[in-house]
Design a protein around this motif. Structure first.
Motif, PDB file in Angstrom:
ATOM      1  N   LEU A  39       0.822  -1.205   0.000  1.00 44.45           N
ATOM      2  CA  LEU A  39       0.000   0.000   0.000  1.00 44.45           C
ATOM      3  C   LEU A  39       0.860   1.261   0.000  1.00 44.45           C
ATOM      4  O   LEU A  39       0.566   2.237  -0.718  1.00 44.45           O
ATOM      5  CB  LEU A  39      -0.940  -0.006   1.205  1.00 44.45           C
ATOM      6  CG  LEU A  39      -2.076  -1.030   1.167  1.00 44.45           C
ATOM      7  CD1 LEU A  39      -2.869  -0.995   2.469  1.00 44.45           C
ATOM      8  CD2 LEU A  39      -2.999  -0.777  -0.030  1.00 44.45           C
ATOM      9  N   LEU A  40       1.921   1.256   0.797  1.00 40.25           N
ATOM     10  CA  LEU A  40       2.832   2.404   0.806  1.00 40.25           C
ATOM     11  C   LEU A  40       3.494   2.577  -0.559  1.00 40.25           C
ATOM     12  O   LEU A  40       3.655   3.716  -1.045  1.00 40.25           O
ATOM     13  CB  LEU A  40       3.892   2.227   1.892  1.00 40.25           C
ATOM     14  CG  LEU A  40       3.396   2.283   3.339  1.00 40.25           C
ATOM     15  CD1 LEU A  40       4.539   1.990   4.309  1.00 40.25           C
ATOM     16  CD2 LEU A  40       2.779   3.648   3.649  1.00 40.25           C
ATOM     17  N   PHE A  41       3.877   1.482  -1.169  1.00 40.49           N
ATOM     18  CA  PHE A  41       4.481   1.558  -2.510  1.00 40.49           C
ATOM     19  C   PHE A  41       3.481   2.111  -3.521  1.00 40.49           C
ATOM     20  O   PHE A  41       3.834   2.934  -4.378  1.00 40.49           O
ATOM     21  CB  PHE A  41       4.960   0.176  -2.935  1.00 40.49           C
ATOM     22  CG  PHE A  41       5.426   0.103  -4.362  1.00 40.49           C
ATOM     23  CD1 PHE A  41       6.704   0.485  -4.707  1.00 40.49           C
ATOM     24  CD2 PHE A  41       4.569  -0.340  -5.361  1.00 40.49           C
ATOM     25  CE1 PHE A  41       7.131   0.437  -6.029  1.00 40.49           C
ATOM     26  CE2 PHE A  41       4.983  -0.397  -6.675  1.00 40.49           C
ATOM     27  CZ  PHE A  41       6.266  -0.004  -7.013  1.00 40.49           C
ATOM     28  N   THR A  45       4.967   6.168  -4.556  1.00 42.35           N
ATOM     29  CA  THR A  45       5.962   6.093  -5.625  1.00 42.35           C
ATOM     30  C   THR A  45       5.285   6.269  -6.980  1.00 42.35           C
ATOM     31  O   THR A  45       4.080   6.062  -7.126  1.00 42.35           O
ATOM     32  CB  THR A  45       6.705   4.737  -5.598  1.00 42.35           C
ATOM     33  OG1 THR A  45       5.762   3.678  -5.813  1.00 42.35           O
ATOM     34  CG2 THR A  45       7.387   4.527  -4.252  1.00 42.35           C
ATOM     35  N   ARG A  46       6.076   6.634  -7.961  1.00 40.92           N
ATOM     36  CA  ARG A  46       5.547   6.754  -9.327  1.00 40.92           C
ATOM     37  C   ARG A  46       5.203   5.394  -9.899  1.00 40.92           C
ATOM     38  O   ARG A  46       4.194   5.245 -10.599  1.00 40.92           O
ATOM     39  CB  ARG A  46       6.582   7.464 -10.210  1.00 40.92           C
ATOM     40  CG  ARG A  46       6.807   8.929  -9.866  1.00 40.92           C
ATOM     41  CD  ARG A  46       7.829   9.549 -10.804  1.00 40.92           C
ATOM     42  NE  ARG A  46       8.020  10.974 -10.507  1.00 40.92           N
ATOM     43  CZ  ARG A  46       8.887  11.752 -11.143  1.00 40.92           C
ATOM     44  NH1 ARG A  46       9.653  11.228 -12.113  1.00 40.92           N
ATOM     45  NH2 ARG A  46       8.999  13.027 -10.806  1.00 40.92           N
ATOM     46  N   ARG A  52      -1.187   0.270  -9.252  1.00 33.09           N
ATOM     47  CA  ARG A  52      -2.619   0.381  -8.945  1.00 33.09           C
ATOM     48  C   ARG A  52      -3.463   0.136 -10.186  1.00 33.09           C
ATOM     49  O   ARG A  52      -4.487  -0.551 -10.134  1.00 33.09           O
ATOM     50  CB  ARG A  52      -2.932   1.760  -8.359  1.00 33.09           C
ATOM     51  CG  ARG A  52      -2.311   2.025  -7.007  1.00 33.09           C
ATOM     52  CD  ARG A  52      -3.053   3.136  -6.269  1.00 33.09           C
ATOM     53  NE  ARG A  52      -3.228   4.322  -7.076  1.00 33.09           N
ATOM     54  CZ  ARG A  52      -2.369   5.345  -7.126  1.00 33.09           C
ATOM     55  NH1 ARG A  52      -1.238   5.286  -6.418  1.00 33.09           N
ATOM     56  NH2 ARG A  52      -2.613   6.411  -7.866  1.00 33.09           N
ATOM     57  N   ALA A  53      -3.041   0.700 -11.305  1.00 32.85           N
ATOM     58  CA  ALA A  53      -3.784   0.495 -12.550  1.00 32.85           C
ATOM     59  C   ALA A  53      -3.744  -0.973 -12.981  1.00 32.85           C
ATOM     60  O   ALA A  53      -4.737  -1.513 -13.481  1.00 32.85           O
ATOM     61  CB  ALA A  53      -3.216   1.388 -13.650  1.00 32.85           C
ATOM     62  N   ILE A 141       8.698  -2.483 -12.867  1.00 26.63           N
ATOM     63  CA  ILE A 141       8.454  -2.742 -11.440  1.00 26.63           C
ATOM     64  C   ILE A 141       6.978  -2.555 -11.108  1.00 26.63           C
ATOM     65  O   ILE A 141       6.376  -3.346 -10.372  1.00 26.63           O
ATOM     66  CB  ILE A 141       9.335  -1.818 -10.577  1.00 26.63           C
ATOM     67  CG1 ILE A 141      10.811  -2.176 -10.757  1.00 26.63           C
ATOM     68  CG2 ILE A 141       8.950  -1.937  -9.110  1.00 26.63           C
ATOM     69  CD1 ILE A 141      11.758  -1.263 -10.017  1.00 26.63           C
ATOM     70  N   GLY A 142       6.373  -1.483 -11.649  1.00 27.88           N
ATOM     71  CA  GLY A 142       4.962  -1.246 -11.393  1.00 27.88           C
ATOM     72  C   GLY A 142       4.085  -2.359 -11.937  1.00 27.88           C
ATOM     73  O   GLY A 142       3.146  -2.815 -11.266  1.00 27.88           O
ATOM     74  N   LYS A 143       4.380  -2.818 -13.142  1.00 31.19           N
ATOM     75  CA  LYS A 143       3.612  -3.918 -13.719  1.00 31.19           C
ATOM     76  C   LYS A 143       3.782  -5.192 -12.904  1.00 31.19           C
ATOM     77  O   LYS A 143       2.809  -5.909 -12.617  1.00 31.19           O
ATOM     78  CB  LYS A 143       4.061  -4.157 -15.162  1.00 31.19           C
ATOM     79  CG  LYS A 143       3.634  -3.085 -16.138  1.00 31.19           C
ATOM     80  CD  LYS A 143       2.133  -3.067 -16.321  1.00 31.19           C
ATOM     81  CE  LYS A 143       1.697  -2.049 -17.358  1.00 31.19           C
ATOM     82  NZ  LYS A 143       0.227  -2.007 -17.525  1.00 31.19           N
ATOM     83  N   TYR A 144       5.007  -5.462 -12.516  1.00 33.08           N
ATOM     84  CA  TYR A 144       5.269  -6.696 -11.766  1.00 33.08           C
ATOM     85  C   TYR A 144       4.538  -6.700 -10.427  1.00 33.08           C
ATOM     86  O   TYR A 144       3.828  -7.658 -10.094  1.00 33.08           O
ATOM     87  CB  TYR A 144       6.778  -6.835 -11.549  1.00 33.08           C
ATOM     88  CG  TYR A 144       7.157  -7.930 -10.580  1.00 33.08           C
ATOM     89  CD1 TYR A 144       6.975  -9.268 -10.902  1.00 33.08           C
ATOM     90  CD2 TYR A 144       7.691  -7.623  -9.324  1.00 33.08           C
ATOM     91  CE1 TYR A 144       7.310 -10.275 -10.005  1.00 33.08           C
ATOM     92  CE2 TYR A 144       8.035  -8.610  -8.440  1.00 33.08           C
ATOM     93  CZ  TYR A 144       7.838  -9.935  -8.778  1.00 33.08           C
ATOM     94  OH  TYR A 144       8.157 -10.920  -7.887  1.00 33.08           O
ATOM     95  N   LEU A 145       4.687  -5.642  -9.652  1.00 34.92           N
ATOM     96  CA  LEU A 145       4.044  -5.606  -8.338  1.00 34.92           C
ATOM     97  C   LEU A 145       2.527  -5.511  -8.461  1.00 34.92           C
ATOM     98  O   LEU A 145       1.796  -5.995  -7.594  1.00 34.92           O
ATOM     99  CB  LEU A 145       4.590  -4.433  -7.520  1.00 34.92           C
ATOM    100  CG  LEU A 145       6.048  -4.579  -7.072  1.00 34.92           C
ATOM    101  CD1 LEU A 145       6.488  -3.380  -6.258  1.00 34.92           C
ATOM    102  CD2 LEU A 145       6.238  -5.862  -6.259  1.00 34.92           C
ATOM    103  N   GLY A 146       2.020  -4.904  -9.519  1.00 36.70           N
ATOM    104  CA  GLY A 146       0.582  -4.877  -9.732  1.00 36.70           C
ATOM    105  C   GLY A 146       0.026  -6.263 -10.015  1.00 36.70           C
ATOM    106  O   GLY A 146      -1.033  -6.634  -9.496  1.00 36.70           O
TER     107      GLY A 146
END
Length: 331
Positions: A39-41, A45-46, A52-53, A141-146
Motif C-alpha cells: 500500500l505504501l508503494f 511512488t511513481r 494500482r492500474a 516494477i509497477g507492472k510486476y508488483l501490480g
C-alpha cells in the motif's frame, strides 16, 4: 539443499537456542507487513501508480472471477466428495485445495502479465505511459508488483474460503469416522503470540492453521513465476509466454529428480541436469504435498529460507526484464 534444511528445521535444529516461532504467526504477521508495504508503494511512488492500474486491470478482467469461482467451486465440492483414503480425507482435501489455489493464482499471474505487458508493448500503449515522467524500470516494477497484488488478492479470498471449509471438513470427517463430535469453536486451543503453544492434535483450528504455511509457499511460487513471466513478456507474445511458463513450471518441479537421477557415468547428462537445476527455479521447494500427507507442519525456519530464495530469484528475473526491455523498440 532445501530438503536437508527442511529436515533440520522440522527437528528444531535450526532454532534450538530459543523457542520456535509458530509458523501460522509468521504467516499472519508477514502478510500484514506485506500488505502495508504494498500500500505504501502504491501511493508513495511513481511506479505505484502503474501498480494500482495493473491491479484494477487484473481484477476487472473476467478471468479473475472465473478462476476465483472455479477455485471456490472445487473447494466446496471436495468438502463433500469422499476420497476413499482410509481415514485421510482431510489431508487429501487440504492437498487438493492447495493445488487448486496454486494453479488458479499462476494462471491469473501469467495471463495478466501477457495482457498487461506484452499486449501493451505490441499495441503501442506503453509509449503513452513512458512519455510521462516514468522510466522503463519503473514501468516494469509497477507492472510486476501490480500483477503480484492481483494474484495475492485471489489467494487471500480463495484462502479464506479454503480455511473455513477446512475448519468444517475436519469436524465433518471426525464425526463420520465414528470418533464422536468436536466443538465448533475452541478459542483456547491456540495462542496468537509469537511463540509455539501446544495445540490439541484433534482440533478444528489446529487443522485449519496447517494450511497457512502452504498458502504462503503458494504466494512465493506465484511471485517467482510472475517475475519470470514479466521478463518473457517484454520480448515475446502471449502464447509463447504461457507455453514457456508452463514448461518452466513443470521442469522446475522436476529439477531435484533430474539431478538425483542423472547417471554418474554420463558426464553430459549430469551436466545438463545440473545446468537446468542452476538456471531454472527449484519450484519443488515450495511444494507442501509431502508435509500434508505426513501430517507435519512447515517450520517457520523453512518459510524464511524459502522467502529468501524467492526474493533472490525474483530480483534476478527483474534484472533480466530490465535488460530485455531497455533497448526494446516501442515505436
Amino acid at each position: 539443499m532445501f530438503n536437508e534444511l527442511f529436515l533440520l528445521a522440522a527437528d528444531g535444529s535450526l532454532g534450538a537456542a530459543s523457542r520456535p516461532i509458530a509458523p501460522h504467526v509468521v504467516v499472519l504477521w508477514g502478510t500484514a507487513v506485506l500488505v502495508v508495504g504494498l500500500l505504501l508503494f502504491n501511493y508513495l511512488t511513481r511506479a505505484g501508480t502503474i501498480a494500482r492500474a495493473t491491479v484494477k486491470e487484473a481484477v476487472r478482467q473476467p478471468v479473475f472471477l472465473l478462476l476465483l469461482g472455479t477455485a471456490a467451486l472445487i473447494i466446496v465440492a471436495n468438502t463433500y466428495v469422499p476420497f476413499f483414503s482410509m481415514g485421510d480425507d482431510t489431508k487429501m482435501f487440504m492437498d487438493c485445495g492447495l493445488a487448486t489455489i496454486l494453479i488458479c493464482s499462476l494462471l491469473l499471474s501469467v495471463w495478466t502479465a501477457s495482457i498487461s505487458v506484452a499486449d501493451e508493448i505490441e499495441g503501442k500503449t506503453a509509449m503513452t505511459l513512458l512519455s510521462k515522467p516514468i522510466t522503463r524500470r519503473q514501468f516494469i516494477i509497477g507492472k510486476y508488483l501490480g500483477i503480484v497484488q492481483g494474484s495475492l488478492l485471489l489467494i487471500l479470498i480463495a484462502g479464506a474460503i479454503f480455511f473455513a471449509f477446512t475448519y468444517y471438513k475436519f469436524g465433518y470427517d471426525y464425526r463420520e469416522s465414528g470418533k464422536g463430535s468436536l466443538e465448533l469453536f475452541t478459542w483456547t486451543a491456540v495462542s496468537w503470540l509469537p511463540m509455539e503453544v501446544p495445540m490439541p492434535l484433534e482440533s478444528r483450528l489446529a487443522a485449519s492453521l496447517q494450511i497457512l504455511p502452504g498458502l504462503a509457499l503458494i504466494f512465493m511460487e506465484m511471485t517467482l513465476l510472475t517475475g519470470v513471466s514479466v521478463a518473457i513478456s517484454t520480448r515475446l507474445p502471449m502464447l509463447v509466454n504461457i507455453v514457456s511458463c508452463f514448461a518452466i513450471f513443470v521442469v522446475g518441479h522436476l529439477t531435484p529428480v533430474l539431478v538425483q537421477s542423472a547417471l554418474k557415468d554420463q558426464v553430459f547428462v549430469k551436466f545438463i541436469a545440473q545446468l537446468l537445476a542452476t538456471i531454472l527455479p527449484s519450484l519443488d521447494n515450495f511444494n507442501m504435498s509431502a508435509a500434508v500427507a505426513t501430517g507435519k507442519v512447515i517450520p517457520a525456519d523453512y518459510l524464511g529460507l524459502s522467502a529468501i530464495y524467492c526474493a533472490a530469484y525474483a530480483v534476478a528475473a527483474m534484472l533480466l526484464a530490465f535488460i530485455l526491455f531497455e533497448d526494446r523498440d516501442l515505436a
